[in-house]
Design an enzyme around this catalytic site. Structure first.
Site, PDB file in Angstrom:
ATOM      1  CD  GLU A   1      -5.436   1.718  -3.004  1.00  0.00           C
ATOM      2  OE1 GLU A   1      -6.613   1.727  -2.682  1.00  0.00           O
ATOM      3  OE2 GLU A   1      -4.513   1.913  -2.198  1.00  0.00           O
TER       4      GLU A   1
ATOM      5  CG  HIS B   1      -1.966   1.045   1.166  1.00  0.00           C
ATOM      6  ND1 HIS B   1      -1.698   2.365   1.434  1.00  0.00           N
ATOM      7  CD2 HIS B   1      -3.281   0.984   0.822  1.00  0.00           C
ATOM      8  CE1 HIS B   1      -2.807   3.077   1.265  1.00  0.00           C
ATOM      9  NE2 HIS B   1      -3.778   2.255   0.899  1.00  0.00           N
TER      10      HIS B   1
HETATM   11  P1  PGA Z   1      -9.447   6.109   0.130  1.00  0.00           P
HETATM   12  O1  PGA Z   1      -8.300   5.068   0.462  1.00  0.00           O
HETATM   13  O2  PGA Z   1     -10.644   5.331  -0.336  1.00  0.00           O
HETATM   14  O3  PGA Z   1      -9.692   6.837   1.423  1.00  0.00           O
HETATM   15  O4  PGA Z   1      -8.916   7.004  -0.947  1.00  0.00           O
HETATM   16  C1  PGA Z   1      -8.063   3.965  -0.361  1.00  0.00           C
HETATM   17  C2  PGA Z   1      -6.827   3.241   0.133  1.00  0.00           C
HETATM   18  O5  PGA Z   1      -5.856   3.910   0.492  1.00  0.00           O
HETATM   19  O6  PGA Z   1      -6.812   1.995   0.187  1.00  0.00           O
END
Ligand code: PGA
Length: 252
Positions: A166, A95
C-alpha cells in the site's frame, strides 16, 4: 490456483450502526459473488457483533489491528481472545494510518507473532511514502519488509503470511491517483525478491501479495493485468456496494 483475496477495510466508517446494517444488507445481496473469493470485512470494533452475525458464510471477520499483550486488565484495549471469540480470521497489521500514529516495524513484528500464535492470518502492510526517480523508495520498502517480518522462521508461520503493498501516497484518493500498473508490477517483483532473499524461493513464491491504495471500479482491471497481485485491500470503495461488487467481479 488459490482463490483471490478481497479485504474491505472499513477504517472508522460508517458513522452509525444503522448505516452499518444497511451496508451489510446491501452486501449480502451479492453473497454468491463474495463466496467465490476469500472475502474479509474489517469493521470498527463496535460493529463486530453485527458483522460476524450478518456475514454468514459469504465472508469472514477481520481486525484492523491487534493488541500485543495477552488477556488481562488493559483498559481501552481489545485483546486477541476477544477478537477470536467473534470469529476474527485475519488482522491488518502495520497499516500506514497506524504507523503514522507511532506504530513501529518492531511492534508490527511482535503483532505478527502473536496473531500467528492465535491462529489469525497476519495481513502485513508495507509501502513507501513517496516514489523518487532514483528508486530510493525500494530501499525503504526492503527495510520495512525485513524489519516487520523479522524473527519469522517457521515454515508453517511464513506460509500463513499475506502482504499488502500500500504505497502511502496512493491511499484514500481516487482511481486517477492510484499507482500505475507498470509501477505496481515493478514493486511486486521487488517485494517478491525481498521475500525470496528472506525465506527462499519455494516458500516466498506462495506468499500472496495484495495491492491497496485508491482501488476503485475504474482502475481495478488495469491494476490486475499482469501485475502479479492476488487481490486487494480496499478502503473507501468498500463502503459503496456497487464499487465493491465491481472489484470482486474483476477478481474472478
Ligand atoms: P483506500 O484505502 O482504498 O481508501 O485508498 C486503502 C487502505 O488504506 O487500506
Amino acid at each position: 490456483m488459490a482463490r483471490p483475496i478481497l479485504v474491505a477495510n472499513w477504517k472508522n466508517h460508517p458513522s452509525s450502526l444503522i448505516e452499518a446494517k444497511t451496508l451489510l444488507r446491501q452486501l449480502s445481496r451479492s453473497s454468491k459473488l463474495y463466496k467465490k473469493l476469500f472475502f474479509f470485512i474489517a469493521p470498527p470494533y463496535p460493529y463486530f457483533a453485527l458483522v460476524s452475525e450478518r456475514l454468514g458464510n459469504f465472508g469472514q471477520l477481520a481486525a484492523q489491528d491487534v493488541f500485543v499483550l495477552p488477556s488481562g486488565n488493559h483498559t481501552g484495549q481489545v485483546t486477541l481472545d476477544i477478537l477470536k471469540s467473534f470469529g476474527v480470521r485475519l488482522a491488518i497489521l502495520g497499516h500506514s494510518e497506524r504507523r503514522a500514529l507511532g506504530e513501529t516495524n518492531d511492534s508490527v513484528s511482535q503483532k505478527i507473532n502473536i496473531a500467528l500464535r492465535s491462529g489469525i492470518i497476519p495481513l502485513v502492510c508495507v509501502g513507501e511514502t513517496a516514489r523518487d526517480q532514483d528508486g530510493e523508495h525500494f530501499e525503504f520498502l526492503r527495510d520495512e519488509l525485513k524489519l516487520s517480518l523479522a524473527g519469522l522462521n517457521r515454515k508453517n508461520d511464513i506460509a500463513k503470511l499475506v502482504i499488502a503493498y500500500e504505497p502511502v501516497w496512493a491511499i484514500g484518493k481516487n482511481a486517477r491517483d492510484a499507482i500505475a500498473p507498470a509501477d505496481l508490477s515493478q514493486s511486486v517483483i521487488f517485494i517478491r525478491k525481498v521475500l525470496t532473499d528472506m525465506f527462499g524461493r519455494k516458500t516466498a513464491e506462495h506468499i500472496p501479495i495484495l495491492y491497496g491504495g485508491s482501488v476503485e471500479s475504474a482502475n481495478v482491471r488495469a491494476l490486475l493485468h499482469e501485475t502479479g497481485i492476488r487481490g486487494f485491500l480496499v478502503g473507501h470503495a468498500s463502503l459503496h456496494t456497487k464499487s465493491l461488487e465491481a472489484i470482486a467481479e474483476s477478481l474472478i
